[in-house]
Design a protein around this motif. Structure first.
Motif: not given
Length: 73
Positions: A10-13, A42, A45, A50-52
């Motif tokens: 999981r990425l969060r910018k 995501d 979100d 948030t990205y997967n």
């Protein structure tokens, strides 16, 4: 038959960051539609930060496997 490497995260910018994550080594890869090099928003979100990430082809996506615990994207 060997085991195929893959990685998911999981990425969060950062807040206020306007760009979207991408694969820097190959900007021709569309991370939204590519089946092997994915960085997809995501949808649950509400902040849209948030990205997967899901990678199943390290070579195509530009991921270097250095050792068991380190990956470089």
């Amino acid at each position: 038959m060997g085991v195929k490497d893959s990685i998911s995260a999981r990425l969060r910018k950062p807040e206020g960051f306007k760009g979207h994550p991408l694969f820097a080594d190959d900007r021709g890869v569309d991370p939204i539609t590519d089946p092997m090099c994915q960085i997809r928003p995501d949808i649950s979100d509400i902040t849209k930060l948030t990205y997967n990430l899901h990678v199943t082809d390290f070579t195509k996506c530009g991921v270097l496997k250095r050792n068991v615990s380190e990956y470089y994207i």
